[in-house]
Design an enzyme around this catalytic site. Structure first.
Site, PDB file in Angstrom:
ATOM      1  N   ASP A  53       0.860  -1.094   0.193  1.00  7.70           N
ATOM      2  CA  ASP A  53       0.033   0.211  -0.094  1.00  7.70           C
ATOM      3  C   ASP A  53       0.949   1.082  -0.104  1.00  7.70           C
ATOM      4  O   ASP A  53       1.363   1.733   1.018  1.00  7.70           O
ATOM      5  CB  ASP A  53      -0.958  -0.009   1.346  1.00  7.70           C
ATOM      6  CG  ASP A  53      -1.878   1.268   1.391  1.00  7.70           C
ATOM      7  OD1 ASP A  53      -1.872   2.054   0.313  1.00  7.70           O
ATOM      8  OD2 ASP A  53      -2.325   1.499   2.413  1.00  7.70           O
ATOM      9  N   GLU A 132      31.263   8.905   4.649  1.00  2.00           N
ATOM     10  CA  GLU A 132      31.547   8.676   5.991  1.00  2.00           C
ATOM     11  C   GLU A 132      30.685   9.362   7.087  1.00  2.00           C
ATOM     12  O   GLU A 132      30.855  10.363   7.694  1.00  2.00           O
ATOM     13  CB  GLU A 132      32.903   9.716   6.183  1.00  2.00           C
ATOM     14  CG  GLU A 132      34.170   9.449   5.248  1.00  2.00           C
ATOM     15  CD  GLU A 132      35.291  10.304   5.318  1.00  2.00           C
ATOM     16  OE1 GLU A 132      35.299  11.307   6.242  1.00  2.00           O
ATOM     17  OE2 GLU A 132      36.065  10.246   4.126  1.00  2.00           O
ATOM     18  N   GLU A 134      28.855   9.873  10.365  1.00  2.00           N
ATOM     19  CA  GLU A 134      29.204  10.152  11.940  1.00  2.00           C
ATOM     20  C   GLU A 134      27.810   9.741  12.496  1.00  2.00           C
ATOM     21  O   GLU A 134      26.981  10.031  12.263  1.00  2.00           O
ATOM     22  CB  GLU A 134      29.835  11.348  12.142  1.00  2.00           C
ATOM     23  CG  GLU A 134      31.341  11.318  11.394  1.00  2.00           C
ATOM     24  CD  GLU A 134      31.808  12.843  11.556  1.00  2.00           C
ATOM     25  OE1 GLU A 134      33.089  13.134  11.381  1.00  2.00           O
ATOM     26  OE2 GLU A 134      31.006  13.764  11.868  1.00  2.00           O
ATOM     27  N   GLU A 189      35.375  10.099  17.166  1.00  2.00           N
ATOM     28  CA  GLU A 189      35.425  11.101  16.692  1.00  2.00           C
ATOM     29  C   GLU A 189      35.716  12.404  17.699  1.00  2.00           C
ATOM     30  O   GLU A 189      36.151  11.992  18.631  1.00  2.00           O
ATOM     31  CB  GLU A 189      34.200  11.571  15.947  1.00  2.00           C
ATOM     32  CG  GLU A 189      34.304  11.303  14.315  1.00  2.00           C
ATOM     33  CD  GLU A 189      35.383  12.226  13.760  1.00  2.00           C
ATOM     34  OE1 GLU A 189      35.654  13.418  14.218  1.00  2.00           O
ATOM     35  OE2 GLU A 189      35.822  12.069  12.586  1.00  2.00           O
ATOM     36  N   GLU A 196      33.108   7.036  14.207  1.00  2.00           N
ATOM     37  CA  GLU A 196      32.986   7.197  12.629  1.00  2.00           C
ATOM     38  C   GLU A 196      33.572   5.819  12.274  1.00  2.00           C
ATOM     39  O   GLU A 196      34.611   5.154  12.932  1.00  2.00           O
ATOM     40  CB  GLU A 196      33.893   8.043  12.081  1.00  2.00           C
ATOM     41  CG  GLU A 196      33.836   8.118  10.580  1.00  2.00           C
ATOM     42  CD  GLU A 196      34.575   9.205  10.007  1.00  2.00           C
ATOM     43  OE1 GLU A 196      35.381   9.193   9.034  1.00  2.00           O
ATOM     44  OE2 GLU A 196      34.528  10.572  10.324  1.00  2.00           O
ATOM     45  N   HIS A 245      30.752  13.148   5.282  1.00  2.00           N
ATOM     46  CA  HIS A 245      31.686  13.586   4.163  1.00  2.00           C
ATOM     47  C   HIS A 245      31.333  12.566   2.887  1.00  2.00           C
ATOM     48  O   HIS A 245      31.670  11.366   3.013  1.00  2.00           O
ATOM     49  CB  HIS A 245      33.069  13.627   4.761  1.00  2.00           C
ATOM     50  CG  HIS A 245      33.441  14.699   5.505  1.00  2.00           C
ATOM     51  ND1 HIS A 245      34.450  14.795   6.418  1.00  2.00           N
ATOM     52  CD2 HIS A 245      32.390  15.659   6.237  1.00  2.00           C
ATOM     53  CE1 HIS A 245      34.432  15.694   7.373  1.00  2.00           C
ATOM     54  NE2 HIS A 245      33.123  16.299   7.363  1.00  2.00           N
ATOM     55  N   ARG A 317      40.644  22.190   5.485  1.00  2.00           N
ATOM     56  CA  ARG A 317      39.478  21.579   5.833  1.00  2.00           C
ATOM     57  C   ARG A 317      38.444  22.510   6.186  1.00  2.00           C
ATOM     58  O   ARG A 317      37.326  22.253   6.409  1.00  2.00           O
ATOM     59  CB  ARG A 317      39.556  20.610   6.812  1.00  2.00           C
ATOM     60  CG  ARG A 317      40.394  19.292   6.509  1.00  2.00           C
ATOM     61  CD  ARG A 317      40.697  18.425   7.639  1.00  2.00           C
ATOM     62  NE  ARG A 317      41.885  17.349   7.316  1.00  2.00           N
ATOM     63  CZ  ARG A 317      41.309  16.198   7.288  1.00  2.00           C
ATOM     64  NH1 ARG A 317      40.087  15.729   7.163  1.00  2.00           N
ATOM     65  NH2 ARG A 317      41.975  15.363   6.915  1.00  2.00           N
ATOM     66  N   GLU A 334      35.852  15.705  -1.971  1.00  2.00           N
ATOM     67  CA  GLU A 334      35.376  15.365  -0.666  1.00  2.00           C
ATOM     68  C   GLU A 334      34.203  16.629  -0.419  1.00  2.00           C
ATOM     69  O   GLU A 334      34.710  17.840  -0.056  1.00  2.00           O
ATOM     70  CB  GLU A 334      36.166  15.253   0.197  1.00  2.00           C
ATOM     71  CG  GLU A 334      35.759  14.935   1.653  1.00  2.00           C
ATOM     72  CD  GLU A 334      36.617  14.786   3.038  1.00  2.00           C
ATOM     73  OE1 GLU A 334      36.679  13.745   3.303  1.00  2.00           O
ATOM     74  OE2 GLU A 334      37.242  16.040   3.041  1.00  2.00           O
ATOM     75  N   ARG A 336      31.890  18.196   2.123  1.00  2.00           N
ATOM     76  CA  ARG A 336      31.760  18.262   3.567  1.00  2.00           C
ATOM     77  C   ARG A 336      30.567  18.465   4.260  1.00  2.00           C
ATOM     78  O   ARG A 336      30.341  18.289   5.374  1.00  2.00           O
ATOM     79  CB  ARG A 336      33.024  18.740   4.177  1.00  2.00           C
ATOM     80  CG  ARG A 336      34.254  18.366   3.536  1.00  2.00           C
ATOM     81  CD  ARG A 336      35.536  19.107   4.044  1.00  2.00           C
ATOM     82  NE  ARG A 336      36.007  19.325   5.568  1.00  2.00           N
ATOM     83  CZ  ARG A 336      36.467  18.591   6.074  1.00  2.00           C
ATOM     84  NH1 ARG A 336      36.751  17.261   5.718  1.00  2.00           N
ATOM     85  NH2 ARG A 336      36.323  18.630   7.421  1.00  2.00           N
TER      86      ARG A 336
END
Length: 445
Positions: A53, A132, A134, A189, A196, A245, A317, A334, A336
């Site tokens: 359904d 990745e 977390e 982490e 992680e 990430h 970063r 990457e 983030r």
């Protein structure tokens, strides 16, 4: 070509003593759904004859058009190693189809396949995703309900006795390996109670399947340790939130990484730069998909290692996109900003469409931002053409609503249902009276 056939799956079920099969799919908002059938119905399921359904699933169809079919993806056949009581359980991840056999336009997994098909029309063989996700671990109370008490006070890469969840995390890894995951790393982490576990990249649809199964395994094993695992982006104020990430690369039909060029700046190809430019151009518009909850924007603030500014760097970063050091087949970008509350199928459809727009239109990436953006003022950043992500869900939804590209990547059904539901969610949050307000104003006014 599928690694399984109907016949080999039937043989596997018999040889493994499977009693029940979970036919799994994902709703519009990333929640995992399943229909469990006894092994006697496996052949019927493999013949795409299992009906459910659809009107009872958020964002699917109206009650007058409720019947829908589950089409199992044979490559997702998996027998769970643990028995549930005396029963042995297997699973198949399914695409959702209408009763006439056509793919349902509101099925997030089928929609991602649609964007992948557009990618292949441009000459690429696959988009690779290494995610990745977390998560936090909280203690359960006597009734088995989650509390706000963390299980540990460890930090980045800490080990026991600070990392009290070490055994839980090991059991999660062992279970994932039994399910065929190739685990690359598992660690505590930055924030207390935060963890992680990284697993090997895969083709984007298979990688999204792995993310969904990963969440199930993490929550299940955590419960066995008297803990509650949450993928909520920011469960506690004053500490880092949880991201997901997303490491992405495109591969050509020759099997080579289309993002790698040993002669290019930072060894990146023109394709990589165009894709990167597409992501940066459209990221504010797909943020509502990648960060779909009110709580997501409590994570996206400066000072907690979360990306806030639309920029990129080969190593730094603080920008939104980073280029990891690995080159060759491992060259990737990457992203983030994505958090683990997202529906991965929708997030990757939006990201892929954004990147492909950059490739098709040869968009030019801005200069790399190699300094610490957190130490700059908004005026300084804007003078360099660097702007912040949306500050809250409402702003993100407005930007999504204005983006023809992102709405097209989701399709009209998904985008309209998503926007309607999320605007209602934000309005419910906006009109609620929160504990902070009572604490701040009750005795003053």
């Amino acid at each position: 070509m599928s690694k399984y056939t109907k016949e080999t799956i039937m043989e596997s079920a018999k040889a493994e003593g499977v009693n029940f099969i979970r036919l799994m799919f994902t709703d519009l908002f990333g929640a995992i759904k399943n229909v469990e059938v006894p092994a006697s119905q496996l052949e019927k399921a493999l013949n795409n004859q299992m009906m459910f359904d659809g009107s009872s699933i958020d964002g699917f169809v109206r009650i007058q058009e409720s019947d829908m079919l589950l089409f199992p993806d044979l490559d997702t056949w998996l027998v769970f190693p643990e028995t549930h009581g005396k029963a042995k359980v297997a699973r198949l991840i399914c695409d959702v189809h209408m009763t006439d056999g056509t793919p349902f336009i509101g099925d997030p997994r089928s929609n991602l396949r649609r964007i992948v098909s557009e990618m292949k029309d441009l000459g690429f063989s696959q988009m690779s995703l290494g995610a990745e996700p977390e998560f936090f671990l909280f203690q359960l109370d006597e009734e088995g309900m989650p509390t706000k008490k963390l299980n540990d006070h460890g930090g980045y890469f800490d080990f026991a006795p600070l990392d009290l969840a070490e055994n839980c995390r090991r059991d999660i890894v062992l279970e994932l390996e039994r399910l065929g995951y190739e685990i690359e790393a598992a660690h505590h982490e930055v924030a207390p109670g935060q963890h992680e576990i990284n697993f090997k990249y895969a083709d984007v649809v298979a990688a999204c399947d792995k993310i969904q199964t990963f969440k199930l395994v993490v929550k299940t094993i955590a419960r066995k340790h008297g803990l509650y695992a949450t993928f909520m982006p920011k469960p506690l104020s004053g500490i880092n939130g949880s991201g997901m990430h997303s490491n992405i690369s495109l591969f050509g039909k020759d099997g080579n990484n289309a993002f790698y060029d040993p002669k290019g700046e930072y060894e990146l190809s023109e394709t990589a730069y165009h894709f990167l430019a597409g992501v940066l151009t459209h990221v504010r518009s797909f943020t509502a998909i990648a960060n779909p909850t009110v709580n997501s924007y409590k994570r996206l603030v400066a000072g907690y290692e979360a990306p806030v500014y639309v920029a990129w760097s080969p190593s730094n970063r603080s920008p939104l996109v980073r280029i990891p050091a690995t080159r060759g087949m491992g060259t990737r970008i990457e992203i983030r900003s994505v958090d683990p509350s997202t529906n991965p199928y929708l997030a990757m459809a939006a990201i892929l469409a954004a990147g492909l727009d950059g490739v098709k239109n040869k968009l030019q990436a801005p200069a790399a931002a190699n300094d610490n953006l957190y130490q700059k003022t908004d005026a300084e950043l804007q003078a360099r053409g660097i702007y912040a992500l949306p500050a809250d869900l409402k702003e993100a939804l407005d930007l999504l609503n204005e983006s023809d590209l992102v709405k097209s990547a989701l399709g009209e059904h998904i985008s309209s249902k998503f926007l309607k539901a999320k605007y209602e969610e934000y309005d419910e949050y906006r009109t609620a009276v929160h504990a902070w307000e009572l604490k701040r104003y009750m005795s003053l006014l």
